[in-house]
Design an enzyme around this catalytic site. Structure first.
Site, PDB file in Angstrom:
ATOM      1  CB  THR A  70       3.477  -4.116  -1.192  1.00  0.00           C
ATOM      2  OG1 THR A  70       2.208  -4.330  -0.567  1.00  0.00           O
ATOM      3  CG2 THR A  70       3.558  -4.945  -2.456  1.00  0.00           C
ATOM      4  CD  GLN A 179      -2.340  -5.671  10.183  1.00  0.00           C
ATOM      5  OE1 GLN A 179      -2.773  -5.003  11.116  1.00  0.00           O
ATOM      6  NE2 GLN A 179      -2.724  -5.463   8.932  1.00  0.00           N
ATOM      7  CB  CYS A 328      -4.259  -6.477   0.732  1.00  0.00           C
ATOM      8  SG  CYS A 328      -3.995  -5.421   2.126  1.00  0.00           S
TER       9      CYS A 328
END
Ligand code: PLP
Length: 381
Positions: A70, A179, A328
């Site tokens: 983030t 990912q 999330c």
């Protein structure tokens, strides 16, 4: 417990716990201190940066350790957007419509600051194409953003192709590789991008540690410092470094690099088993995302006429952990924005889909138990 939500987070593996524990006990010195125990901690940090650089095939000088993806996404995007505009290059950014909120919300902020954002939606085949990025590009365009692998549906985006095109057009190009790292055997030196990011807790390291690689092709595009203070991370992100977690994160990636083929095979095997079982038990489903380009460890499935939120409660009671939408979004179960971007015409899909994601400890028996619960749910309806 049956944990099938590895795309949300992964357990910290034993070897990584051991690395961190050793560092906490034996290497507690401040890496900025000038005496021996400080210098030895600094040495470990330098070595970890070198090892990560080797694993990713990038320059160690381009790596910045952060608290996670983030922070890294916010930093990379804001820095490049704001500097490019300051240098008079323009104010238009193009991004895939299926990015993580840490990218999307940064762009909402930039929009309020006067930037223009164009969102590229998946086409009817579920593909986000490079051609659509090229078509949307105009004189004022300064940068492109695309994730490597979508965290909700597992689609792989054409980031290698996008990178080559962005470089030709002298645009900055940011990739959220969260990912993909540790899951796909990619050579990141071949990924033409000005920045990419990773997060430890997606590959068996703890939460709160991650990194950004910043490698602009235009040397005017210097990285803007994020935090001012003692000058750590090349004066760009001050604050005493979390050396034990850096060592743990790098160890986790090293281990995955050694195991990559067997894990990929394991995930492929589980993927085939999952769809075989759904078919065998005559459960009505459709796969979400782009089935032609996807990772075998993330599965987003539309279970026709079954409310995902209710199914999740039943699974939770049975000790099976899966998700719907993105974990999330702070525990909320609102309809998935990603599925809305893929299937704007099929609202049932947004609320009737679930995500399963496998890890190295997942087994066929886990899938069997998951199937039993779906059948129970159908019977109760
Ligand atoms: C694709 C993607 N990007 C970014 C993030 C945010 O990472 P972090 O938890 O390290 O802030 C996640 C976490 O879910 C993610 O899946």
């Amino acid at each position: 417990m049956i944990y099938l939500d590895y795309a949300a987070t992964t357990p910290v593996r034993d070897e990584v716990v051991q690395t961190i524990q050793e560092a906490l006990i034996e290497s507690f010195g401040n890496p900025s201190s000038t005496y021996r125990i400080g210098k030895s901690t600094k040495y470990l940090l330098t070595q970890a940066r070198k090892s990560l650089a080797n694993l990713l095939n990038v320059s160690e000088h381009d790596i910045f350790f952060t608290s996670g993806a983030t922070e890294s996404n916010n930093w990379a995007i804001r820095s490049q957007a704001e500097l490019a505009r300051k240098l008079g290059k323009g104010n238009h950014i193009i991004v895939s419509a299926i990015e993580h909120p840490s990218v999307m919300e940064t762009l909402v902020f930039l929009e309020q600051e006067g930037f223009e954002i164009t969102y590229i939606h998946p086409n009817s085949d579920g593909e986000v194409t490079a051609a659509a990025f090229v078509k949307a590009t105009k004189d004022q365009t300064i940068g492109w953003i695309a994730m490597a692998v979508n965290n909700e549906v597992g689609s792989i985006l054409p980031v290698f192709e996008l990178g080559e095109l962005a470089r030709e057009k002298s645009l900055w190009f940011h990739v959220d590789a969260v990912q993909a790292l540790g899951h796909l055997d990619w050579d990141y030196s071949e990924l033409a991008c000005t920045s990419f990011v990773g997060s430890g807790h997606k590959f068996y390291a703890p939460k709160g540690i991650g990194f950004m690689v910043y490698q602009p092709w235009d040397k005017q595009m210097k990285l803007t410092p994020l935090i001012f203070g003692g000058g750590q991370e090349a004066n760009k992100r001050s604050g005493t470094e979390n050396v034990p977690y850096v060592l743990g994160m790098v160890r986790a990636l090293e281990l995955l690099a050694e195991e990559k083929n067997s894990i990929l095979e394991h995930h492929n095997d589980l993927q085939n088993y999952l769809y075989d079982q759904l078919n065998q038990h005559q459960i009505a489903f459709e796969r979400n995302g782009n089935p032609k380009a996807k990772v075998p460890y993330i599965h987003n499935i539309w279970l026709k006429d079954l409310m995902a939120s209710q199914l999740l409660i039943l699974m939770d009671l049975a000790g099976i952990y899966i998700s719907a939408g993105s974990a999330c979004s702070a525990g909320s179960l609102t309809d998935s924005k990603i599925l809305k971007a893929y299937y704007p015409e099929t609202p049932e899909r947004w609320s009737q889909s679930i995500r399963l994601s496998f890890g190295k400890e997942s087994t066929k028996a886990d899938i069997d138990k998951f199937i039993i619960q779906i059948k129970k749910f159908i019977e109760r309806k």
